[in-house]
Design a protein around this motif. Sequence first.
Motif, PDB file in Angstrom:
ATOM      1  N   GLY A  97       0.811  -1.210   0.000  1.00  0.00           N
ATOM      2  CA  GLY A  97       0.000   0.000   0.000  1.00  0.00           C
ATOM      3  C   GLY A  97       0.841   1.255   0.000  1.00  0.00           C
ATOM      4  N   SER A  98       1.985   1.232   0.678  1.00  0.00           N
ATOM      5  CA  SER A  98       2.883   2.396   0.666  1.00  0.00           C
ATOM      6  C   SER A  98       3.441   2.636  -0.727  1.00  0.00           C
ATOM      7  CB  SER A  98       4.022   2.174   1.666  1.00  0.00           C
ATOM      8  OG  SER A  98       3.520   2.030   2.983  1.00  0.00           O
ATOM      9  N   ILE A  99       3.767   1.550  -1.434  1.00  0.00           N
ATOM     10  CA  ILE A  99       4.279   1.705  -2.796  1.00  0.00           C
ATOM     11  C   ILE A  99       3.189   2.240  -3.723  1.00  0.00           C
ATOM     12  CG2 ILE A  99       5.151   0.440  -4.806  1.00  0.00           C
ATOM     13  CD1 ILE A  99       6.546  -1.452  -2.898  1.00  0.00           C
ATOM     14  N   ALA A 100       2.002   1.707  -3.615  1.00  0.00           N
ATOM     15  CA  ALA A 100       0.912   2.105  -4.511  1.00  0.00           C
ATOM     16  C   ALA A 100       0.485   3.543  -4.288  1.00  0.00           C
ATOM     17  CB  ALA A 100      -0.286   1.176  -4.316  1.00  0.00           C
ATOM     18  N   GLY A 101       0.671   4.072  -3.080  1.00  0.00           N
ATOM     19  CA  GLY A 101       0.221   5.427  -2.808  1.00  0.00           C
ATOM     20  C   GLY A 101       1.318   6.441  -2.650  1.00  0.00           C
ATOM     21  N   ALA A 102       2.592   6.055  -2.810  1.00  0.00           N
ATOM     22  CA  ALA A 102       3.716   6.973  -2.586  1.00  0.00           C
ATOM     23  C   ALA A 102       4.067   7.732  -3.853  1.00  0.00           C
ATOM     24  CB  ALA A 102       4.938   6.199  -2.096  1.00  0.00           C
ATOM     25  N   VAL A 103       4.512   8.968  -3.684  1.00  0.00           N
ATOM     26  CA  VAL A 103       4.942   9.824  -4.782  1.00  0.00           C
ATOM     27  C   VAL A 103       6.321  10.361  -4.437  1.00  0.00           C
ATOM     28  CG1 VAL A 103       4.466  11.895  -6.121  1.00  0.00           C
ATOM     29  CG2 VAL A 103       2.594  10.447  -5.359  1.00  0.00           C
ATOM     30  N   GLY A 104       7.204  10.311  -5.416  1.00  0.00           N
ATOM     31  CA  GLY A 104       8.557  10.813  -5.195  1.00  0.00           C
ATOM     32  C   GLY A 104       8.601  12.308  -4.951  1.00  0.00           C
ATOM     33  N   ASN A 105       9.767  12.802  -4.548  1.00  0.00           N
ATOM     34  CA  ASN A 105       9.902  14.206  -4.186  1.00  0.00           C
ATOM     35  C   ASN A 105      10.129  15.127  -5.378  1.00  0.00           C
ATOM     36  OD1 ASN A 105       9.658  13.600  -1.450  1.00  0.00           O
ATOM     37  ND2 ASN A 105      11.841  13.119  -1.278  1.00  0.00           N
ATOM     38  N   SER A 106      10.731  14.602  -6.446  1.00  0.00           N
ATOM     39  CA  SER A 106      11.174  15.492  -7.520  1.00  0.00           C
ATOM     40  C   SER A 106      10.036  15.943  -8.422  1.00  0.00           C
ATOM     41  CB  SER A 106      12.255  14.788  -8.354  1.00  0.00           C
ATOM     42  OG  SER A 106      11.726  13.588  -8.905  1.00  0.00           O
ATOM     43  N   SER A 107       9.292  15.018  -9.006  1.00  0.00           N
ATOM     44  CA  SER A 107       8.227  15.379  -9.929  1.00  0.00           C
ATOM     45  C   SER A 107       7.232  14.240 -10.024  1.00  0.00           C
ATOM     46  CB  SER A 107       8.793  15.684 -11.326  1.00  0.00           C
ATOM     47  OG  SER A 107       9.382  14.525 -11.874  1.00  0.00           O
TER      48      SER A 107
END
Length: 303
Positions: A97-107
């Motif tokens: 779930g963390s992978i599916a909902g995580a967004v990186g910091n750059s773009s």
Amino acid sequence: LCRALLPALAVALLGLAAAAGPRQTPALELAQELAEELWSAGLPGDLPELEPECRSLLAAFAEGSAALTGCLGRRARPVRLCQGCHGHYRRLLAQYGSIAGAVGNSSESHNCAKSILTSDRLQIVVTLSEFFNETWEAANCANCLKNNSEGLSNSTEEFLDLFNKSLTCFEHNLQGQAIDLSPNNYTEVCKNCNETYTKLNDLYNHLQRMNRQGGESAHSAHLCIDVEDAMNITRKLWSRTFNCSFPCSDTVPVIAVSSFILFLPIVFYLSSFLHSKQKKRILILPKRIQSNANLVNIQEKYS
């Protein structure tokens, strides 16, 4: 032009280092260092490089998958999957779930879900997650656990407690008669453990009925695999190994109904015979008819 050639040059250096073989470690290290410098010099943004946050999530999922796989393998026989692996499975769900909902910091293009889950045809992370989910559902572990899957339900704990008591009773009585009795005589086991086994069997049947009434899933006809396997082991020991008979509580009603059905034809024919005999009429000729017959005979005689 030089910027466009950087990826090809970096790949070529890595290829040369790999071709040098395992004995040419200095060449390999030099090629790796040059490749890292080229990568850091600036490459197009659409290459599948993971951000540190995404790398950390992927590493956590890999460790969770390995832990759950090891747990499932170690508890395959006798089956103890739901009891011992529910913690690993719950953590793996959270990591996915963390992978599916995580967004990186750059773009937005470096979304961890996009980079890890759907960036290639094989989709290893998705495949692993589906495998664990299907295995967990086929095992019906939800029927053994509480609603939040944090531990075993009360009914499961009660069943496992009776199961352990049954095995302890078997072992205790086997040790007690090992010297006095022959190996094929398990009278003491059947006698002393009958009450515990009966309670265990009754509880299992009750859990089955409750599950069939309230279940709507494809596996609703089954209890969780831990409970089923434990009951199968106990029944095989009781009936095959110890050759104990389990008295059925429905024996008397079955015998009564069978006897009633068996005597129905006899009752039917007997009642029919008596009824027909009562209605049977005995025909008696009147005396007047007899006298007329005598007159006819006399006339014929003298004619």
